[in-house]
Each structure stands twice: as C-alpha cells, then as structure tokens.
Design a protein around this motif. Sequence first.
Motif, mmCIF file in Angstrom:
data_model
loop_
_atom_site.group_PDB
_atom_site.id
_atom_site.type_symbol
_atom_site.label_atom_id
_atom_site.label_comp_id
_atom_site.label_asym_id
_atom_site.label_seq_id
_atom_site.Cartn_x
_atom_site.Cartn_y
_atom_site.Cartn_z
ATOM 1 N N PHE A 220 42.725 32.485 27.494
ATOM 2 C CA PHE A 220 43.479 33.563 27.673
ATOM 3 C C PHE A 220 42.909 35.020 27.139
ATOM 4 O O PHE A 220 42.002 34.812 26.246
ATOM 5 N N ARG A 221 43.606 36.203 27.209
ATOM 6 C CA ARG A 221 43.142 37.245 26.696
ATOM 7 C C ARG A 221 44.317 38.139 26.272
ATOM 8 O O ARG A 221 45.384 38.137 26.801
ATOM 9 N N ARG A 222 44.190 39.209 25.324
ATOM 10 C CA ARG A 222 45.035 39.913 24.796
ATOM 11 C C ARG A 222 44.385 41.213 24.943
ATOM 12 O O ARG A 222 43.447 41.564 24.007
ATOM 13 N N ALA A 223 44.718 42.211 25.847
ATOM 14 C CA ALA A 223 44.332 43.680 25.839
ATOM 15 C C ALA A 223 44.927 44.546 24.893
ATOM 16 O O ALA A 223 46.128 44.068 24.442
ATOM 17 N N PRO A 224 44.364 45.631 24.368
ATOM 18 C CA PRO A 224 45.037 46.588 23.605
ATOM 19 C C PRO A 224 46.612 46.864 23.822
ATOM 20 O O PRO A 224 46.722 47.302 25.063
ATOM 21 N N ALA B 201 39.283 43.080 25.937
ATOM 22 C CA ALA B 201 40.397 42.222 25.198
ATOM 23 C C ALA B 201 39.826 41.356 24.152
ATOM 24 O O ALA B 201 38.562 41.116 24.358
ATOM 25 N N ILE B 202 40.526 40.706 23.556
ATOM 26 C CA ILE B 202 40.338 39.544 22.814
ATOM 27 C C ILE B 202 40.537 38.577 23.552
ATOM 28 O O ILE B 202 41.491 38.224 24.100
ATOM 29 N N TYR B 203 39.394 37.525 23.680
ATOM 30 C CA TYR B 203 39.449 36.368 24.399
ATOM 31 C C TYR B 203 39.749 35.086 23.358
ATOM 32 O O TYR B 203 38.819 34.667 22.560
ATOM 33 N N TYR B 204 40.637 34.234 24.133
ATOM 34 C CA TYR B 204 40.911 33.098 23.336
ATOM 35 C C TYR B 204 40.917 31.689 24.091
ATOM 36 O O TYR B 204 41.297 31.793 25.214
ATOM 37 N N ASP C 127 49.444 27.914 33.056
ATOM 38 C CA ASP C 127 49.119 29.186 32.848
ATOM 39 C C ASP C 127 50.066 29.945 31.773
ATOM 40 O O ASP C 127 50.070 31.336 31.856
ATOM 41 N N TYR C 128 50.884 29.251 30.892
ATOM 42 C CA TYR C 128 51.493 29.634 30.166
ATOM 43 C C TYR C 128 51.168 29.392 28.815
ATOM 44 O O TYR C 128 50.545 28.044 28.537
ATOM 45 N N GLU C 129 51.299 30.146 27.625
ATOM 46 C CA GLU C 129 50.853 29.805 26.435
ATOM 47 C C GLU C 129 51.313 28.409 25.831
ATOM 48 O O GLU C 129 50.744 27.684 24.931
ATOM 49 N N THR C 130 52.631 28.146 26.397
ATOM 50 C CA THR C 130 53.477 26.786 25.724
ATOM 51 C C THR C 130 52.571 25.614 26.166
ATOM 52 O O THR C 130 52.787 24.741 25.552
ATOM 53 N N GLY C 131 51.730 25.840 27.152
ATOM 54 C CA GLY C 131 51.188 24.544 27.547
ATOM 55 C C GLY C 131 49.945 24.323 26.558
ATOM 56 O O GLY C 131 49.232 23.039 26.979
ATOM 57 N N THR D 288 37.517 35.844 20.427
ATOM 58 C CA THR D 288 36.165 36.914 20.385
ATOM 59 C C THR D 288 36.463 38.164 21.264
ATOM 60 O O THR D 288 36.998 38.001 22.277
ATOM 61 N N GLN D 289 35.925 39.233 20.726
ATOM 62 C CA GLN D 289 36.181 40.596 21.156
ATOM 63 C C GLN D 289 35.205 40.613 22.562
ATOM 64 O O GLN D 289 33.981 40.459 22.437
ATOM 65 N N VAL D 290 35.658 41.261 23.574
ATOM 66 C CA VAL D 290 34.859 41.681 24.623
ATOM 67 C C VAL D 290 35.241 43.018 25.005
ATOM 68 O O VAL D 290 36.288 43.400 25.210
ATOM 69 N N THR D 291 34.167 44.015 25.101
ATOM 70 C CA THR D 291 34.452 45.311 25.244
ATOM 71 C C THR D 291 33.410 45.750 26.327
ATOM 72 O O THR D 291 32.270 45.523 26.320
ATOM 73 N N VAL D 292 34.034 46.302 27.312
ATOM 74 C CA VAL D 292 33.510 46.742 28.666
ATOM 75 C C VAL D 292 33.651 48.096 28.771
ATOM 76 O O VAL D 292 34.728 48.968 28.890
#
Length: 121
Positions: free
Chosen positions: A37-41, A92-95, A103-107, A115-119
């Motif tokens: 999963f990933r979380r963008a700012p 994003a930060i990739y988890y 495809d849901y977090e609850t799974g 880990t941070q990925v910056t492009v």
Amino acid sequence: QVQLVESGGGLVQAGGSLRLSCAASVRTFSSYTMGWFRRAPGKEREFVAAITRSGASTYYADSVKDRFTISRDNAKNTVYLQMNSLRPEDTAIYYCAAGDGGDYETGYDYWGQGTQVTVSS
C-alpha cells in the motif's frame, strides 16, 4: 506476531526504477497473502499490489498496472515490489502488509513501518 521491515526506498528521477523489499520475521510466511500500500502526502493510504500465498496470483491497482511487479520468495520470507517508469505521482510512503488479502486495509493484520519513495520531475 509478524514483524515486517521494508527497505529500498529513496529518491529517483521520473522514468527511473526502484525495488522495494519487505522482510518478514515469521516462520509461517507462506500462509499470508502479502500486499503493498502507499500513502501520498495529504491522501489516504491506498492499495498498490498483492500476491497470494504461493505467488500464483497477483493483483494491481490500475494506476500501477504494467509498471509495477510484485513477487515473493517464501524461502527468504521476503516480498518485493519492482517499480519501473516511476512518475512524480508515485511519491509516497510505501507499506507492506500481511494478512488474508484483498485491496482494502481491513484485509491485512500486520503492517511494516513504511519506506519513503520520492520521484522528482
């Protein structure tokens, strides 16, 4: 208890590649579906990819299909995310996560620290 540790993030130019790894400290690694999963700012965490227990099936978000590849090595208790043709919007930060899948977090029951990925453009 499952501990997940991601690595491989960093800064890359648009069009470049990175390979993320996630090492699991559990003897029953092959009993878990693994996901990224990933979380963008400023955004919610979103599904990126998942791979079933044996590695026979993989699933991707439309936004990364044909650019990212998820794989796993059950002998090494590790799941990978090969990211090609990276775009600034992939920043994003990739988890990584372990659980029953989907495809849901609850799974997923267990999560790494990210880990941070910056492009850069």
